[in-house]
Design an enzyme around this catalytic site. Structure first.
Site, PDB file in Angstrom:
ATOM      1  CB  SER A   1      -0.878  -0.021   1.260  1.00 44.50           C
ATOM      2  OG  SER A   1      -1.369   1.261   1.527  1.00 44.50           O
TER       3      SER A   1
ATOM      4  CE1 TYR B   1      -2.830   0.263   4.903  1.00 44.40           C
ATOM      5  CE2 TYR B   1      -3.480  -1.991   5.409  1.00 44.40           C
ATOM      6  CZ  TYR B   1      -3.135  -1.013   4.481  1.00 44.40           C
ATOM      7  OH  TYR B   1      -3.105  -1.323   3.146  1.00 44.40           O
TER       8      TYR B   1
ATOM      9  CE  LYS C   1      -1.094  -4.356   3.611  1.00 38.41           C
ATOM     10  NZ  LYS C   1      -1.280  -5.725   3.047  1.00 38.41           N
TER      11      LYS C   1
HETATM   12  C1  WQD Z   1      -9.452   8.493   2.058  1.00 41.18           C
HETATM   13  C2  WQD Z   1      -9.633   9.968   2.390  1.00 41.18           C
HETATM   14  C3  WQD Z   1     -10.059  10.404   4.709  1.00 41.18           C
HETATM   15  C4  WQD Z   1     -13.979   8.500   4.888  1.00 41.18           C
HETATM   16  C5  WQD Z   1      -6.909   3.489   2.213  1.00 41.18           C
HETATM   17  C6  WQD Z   1      -7.064   2.097   2.690  1.00 41.18           C
HETATM   18  C7  WQD Z   1      -5.718   1.472   2.912  1.00 41.18           C
HETATM   19  C8  WQD Z   1      -4.777   1.745   1.781  1.00 41.18           C
HETATM   20  C9  WQD Z   1      -4.703   3.212   1.455  1.00 41.18           C
HETATM   21  C10 WQD Z   1      -4.637  -0.219   0.367  1.00 41.18           C
HETATM   22  C11 WQD Z   1      -8.935  10.346   3.703  1.00 41.18           C
HETATM   23  C12 WQD Z   1     -11.249  10.816   3.842  1.00 41.18           C
HETATM   24  C13 WQD Z   1     -12.762   8.971   4.416  1.00 41.18           C
HETATM   25  C14 WQD Z   1     -14.963   9.432   5.341  1.00 41.18           C
HETATM   26  C15 WQD Z   1     -13.483  11.236   4.787  1.00 41.18           C
HETATM   27  N1  WQD Z   1      -5.181   1.001   0.610  1.00 41.18           N
HETATM   28  N2  WQD Z   1     -12.536  10.304   4.356  1.00 41.18           N
HETATM   29  N3  WQD Z   1     -14.678  10.766   5.266  1.00 41.18           N
HETATM   30  O1  WQD Z   1      -7.194   6.211   4.725  1.00 41.18           O
HETATM   31  O2  WQD Z   1      -6.309   6.761   2.411  1.00 41.18           O
HETATM   32  O3  WQD Z   1      -6.484   4.346   3.252  1.00 41.18           O
HETATM   33  O4  WQD Z   1      -6.032   3.608   1.159  1.00 41.18           O
HETATM   34  O5  WQD Z   1      -5.092  -1.039  -0.289  1.00 41.18           O
HETATM   35  O6  WQD Z   1      -5.962   0.076   2.989  1.00 41.18           O
HETATM   36  O7  WQD Z   1      -7.766   2.115   3.894  1.00 41.18           O
HETATM   37  O8  WQD Z   1      -8.518   5.667   2.627  1.00 41.18           O
HETATM   38  O9  WQD Z   1     -10.887   5.801   2.033  1.00 41.18           O
HETATM   39  O10 WQD Z   1     -10.257   5.637   4.490  1.00 41.18           O
HETATM   40  O11 WQD Z   1      -9.778   7.748   3.225  1.00 41.18           O
HETATM   41  O12 WQD Z   1     -13.259  12.456   4.734  1.00 41.18           O
HETATM   42  O13 WQD Z   1     -16.081   9.059   5.804  1.00 41.18           O
HETATM   43  O14 WQD Z   1     -11.026  10.222   2.585  1.00 41.18           O
HETATM   44  O15 WQD Z   1      -9.821  11.375   5.715  1.00 41.18           O
HETATM   45  O16 WQD Z   1      -8.403  11.640   3.546  1.00 41.18           O
HETATM   46  P1  WQD Z   1      -7.074   5.852   3.310  1.00 41.18           P
HETATM   47  P2  WQD Z   1      -9.946   6.154   3.137  1.00 41.18           P
END
Ligand code: WQD
Length: 342
Positions: free
Chosen positions: A126, A151, A155
């Site tokens: 990731s 997490y 990785k």
């Molecule tokens: C994305 C953005 C939140 C939900 C993911 C996977 C992880 C890895 C990397 C691997 C962030 C914002 C989210 C909400 C929001 N992938 N958000 N409101 O944290 O980048 O990690 O990608 O395969 O496994 O979890 O992804 O979708 O949780 O968040 O504002 O209700 O959206 O703050 O900036 P993240 P995410």
């Protein structure tokens, strides 16, 4: 040719099984104990491909049970290891679960591929391994910073374990694929991210809010130093990610690799903010999203997006889907799932 896909009932695992069945003549078996997925996924795969998947419902942290997969399938020539927990917020609240599950399962899989003579291994990594980066875009040589969540730590640790393993086993060829943010659903709309509990990813949160399943969407912070104050991510369609896995295995089967441990980014190279993601959804769905601005979420990095030229050069991989197409496929799947549950 037979391959093992661990986490085959999971989001990226199931889409990769579809890609393998649609694009190759390989046989696929899966190992998934449905900790973060649902058995119905295999029914959906059968509905799309008319093929049954042989799944081992076992905990990969149990070495004896994991060995059984390999002893019963001596013709396995490649393994794609997806099975892992992947929610940033959940890892912040339960780090021990993440370390145990993600690291133990990886160690067992590596022990088995060594013992049973499997020569090709793809690891699901990731962009989270990069941490908070100030020089963007990131490429595979970008120095790794401190992990921002447990997490991400699992990785980073996973890649270190594989680097050591590949040095000790030069005949085994490994690739670590660093996904940026996988989103969207198979174009058929019959399969997608099965939200078993809300683990916080943005796109299911948007589509479930629009479908009335989630009360309201929260933007986790609008005070970041970005063009509109919200976090930037490199969203990549899950089917593009699945295609990269087939290309990566074909690359190894074709002995295209010069070293026996390659690290490869999988992203579009476009950084998109949370507000821009919401706008893309509203454009393709014709609906206004009910959202509120909340506080920052622990573990979030401010901005990250990829330089994925190595994937193009080495694997001949080019992502196809735009952010609107990603959102449209996710919305189509949400509407299908809502109808399915009625
Ligand atoms: C994305 C953005 C939140 C939900 C993911 C996977 C992880 C890895 C990397 C691997 C962030 C914002 C989210 C909400 C929001 N992938 N958000 N409101 O944290 O980048 O990690 O990608 O395969 O496994 O979890 O992804 O979708 O949780 O968040 O504002 O209700 O959206 O703050 O900036 P993240 P995410």
């Amino acid at each position: 040719m037979k391959i093992l896909i661990t986490g085959g009932a999971g989001y990226i695992g199931s889409h990769t099984i579809l890609e393998v069945l649609e694009k190759t003549s390989w046989q696929v078996i899966s190992a998934d104990n449905f900790m973060r997925s649902e058995p119905e996924t295999f029914g959906r795969i059968k509905k799309i491909t008319k093929k049954e998947i042989n799944n081992y419902d076992i905990d990969l942290c149990d070495l004896k049970k994991t060995k059984k997969i390999f002893s019963e399938n001596p013709e396995i020539e490649g393994v794609i290891h997806f099975a892992a927990l992947k929610s940033v917020p959940e890892s912040v609240t339960n780090p021990e679960l993440y370390v145990h599950n993600n690291i133990e399962s990886l160690k067992n899989i590596l022990a088995c591929i060594k013992e049973f003579g499997v020569k090709n291994f793809i690891f699901s990594s990731s962009c989270a391994v990069y941490g908070n980066i100030d020089t963007l875009p990131v490429n595979e040589e970008t120095p790794i910073q401190k992990a921002q969540s447990p997490y991400a730590e699992t990785k980073q640790e996973g890649e270190k374990i594989i680097a050591k393993f590949s040095k000790e086993n030069p005949a085994i060829h490994c690739i670590s694929l660093r996904y940026f943010n996988p989103v969207g659903a198979h174009p058929s709309g019959l399969i997608g991210e099965a939200q078993t509990g809300n683990y916080g990813n943005i796109v299911p949160a948007i589509t479930q809010t629009a479908a009335g399943i989630q009360e309201q969407f929260q933007v986790f912070g609008n005070d970041y130093k970005t063009r509109d104050g919200s976090c930037i991510r490199d969203y990549i369609h899950v089917s593009d990610i699945a295609n990269a896995h087939v290309l990566a295995l074909q690359f190894l089967f074709g002995k295209g690799n010069k070293t026996n441990f390659e690290i490869i980014n999988l992203g579009t190279g476009n950084g998109v903010t949370v507000f821009e993601t919401i706008k893309a959804f509203e454009k393709i769905s014709g609906r206004k999203l009910n959202y509120v601005i909340g506080t920052r979420r622990p573990g979030d990095v401010e901005a990250i997006y990829s330089d994925s030229s190595k994937a193009k050069k080495l694997l001949g991989w080019t992502p196809k889907y735009s952010i609107e197409e990603m959102m449209a496929s996710a919305w189509k799947w949400e509407l299908y799932r809502t109808r399915e549950n009625q």
